[in-house]
Design an enzyme around this catalytic site. Sequence first.
Site, mmCIF file in Angstrom:
data_model
loop_
_atom_site.group_PDB
_atom_site.id
_atom_site.type_symbol
_atom_site.label_atom_id
_atom_site.label_comp_id
_atom_site.label_asym_id
_atom_site.label_seq_id
_atom_site.Cartn_x
_atom_site.Cartn_y
_atom_site.Cartn_z
ATOM 1 C CB SER A 151 -0.956 -0.056 1.191
ATOM 2 O OG SER A 151 -1.973 0.903 1.067
ATOM 3 C CG ASP A 293 -5.814 -4.164 -4.009
ATOM 4 O OD1 ASP A 293 -6.230 -3.489 -3.050
ATOM 5 O OD2 ASP A 293 -4.620 -4.265 -4.316
ATOM 6 C CG HIS A 320 -5.435 -2.590 0.043
ATOM 7 N ND1 HIS A 320 -4.757 -2.235 -1.111
ATOM 8 C CD2 HIS A 320 -4.911 -1.795 1.023
ATOM 9 C CE1 HIS A 320 -3.893 -1.278 -0.846
ATOM 10 N NE2 HIS A 320 -3.951 -1.007 0.440
#
Length: 347
Positions: A151, A293, A320
């Site tokens: 991320s 995601d 995610h």
Amino acid sequence: MNTYTNILLSIVSMLFLAACSDKTREENLNLSAYLKDSSLGIKTGGVKMIEISTPKGKFKVWTKRIGNNPKMKLLLLNGGPGATHEYFECMESFLPQEGIEFIYYDQLGTGNSDNPNDPVFWDLNRYVEEVEQVRIALGLDKSNFYLLGHSWGGILASQYALKYQQNLKGLIISNMMMSAIDYDKYADTVLAKQMDPKVLARIREIEKNKDFENPEYMQLLIPNFYTKHILRLDADKWPEPVNRSFSKINQSLYVTMQGPSEFGLSGKLEKWDIKKELPKLVVPTLSIGAEYDTMDPNHMKWIASQVKNGTYLYCPNGSHMSMYDDQDIYMKGLIKFIKDTDDKSIK
């Protein structure tokens, strides 16, 4: 004839047992080497506080090493921005048995590290220099240094690699597109359209009014966005390390960098885009994408085609946090990349 047969069987049996014994002895030696704490001075269970220099003074950041492997050392950069290393604790169930050393690290302002409580520190370029100082302090170099960014950590890892890839053995970009602009577009044209229009309208209204502290905001986001695109489990079944990490998010850091909205970026990272620079990356690179995601999996696949030595890992059931909701594929793919890269470096 039976006598000769019995003798032959006895010899084969002894050779088999000897081979098994040698293999067990070798495994024990490998385990002993992996678990050995070779640090000097008082033992701290692998914890090392590292002093870093910044334009506004010196601070300390927290790291913790798990295992010992001179050839494969994986430094973990968590997301948020502003979360902690703790959601990476799932790595402990997979990497030690493969002999891969890995290092937890709380970035400045998060977790167990110092928190200067000043937004001037929440800056991508400053964090790049922080990672470099951590690398030096831990003795990581191109013979052993793997960097995984998830991320926001993927932004930091890729930006670090563009400046310091000569220090890397391998780079892993996990669940992060290389353009905030493209991410915003994906969130608006794909993710938002998958949501109930009435729910989306109410979320947009709250965001327009900047009423982010309204409890209704999270009450709408959790079942309609988080459990569909962040971690595909019912909220009450989210793994404890994830909840623990997310509960400690530095909100000042998060809002400064990401912005208050969950749909796209609006903070300092709003215009971040390094797509045109990806061909400069020659270090072996793994990009990890997932079907559900918040990041476009097609973009993640595209990353692997743009760098000089890219590999793509697709998690068909993941979101995610695909290291949890598509765990088997994620971990096997990560381990394979590290070991394959190590094998190629030997040749």
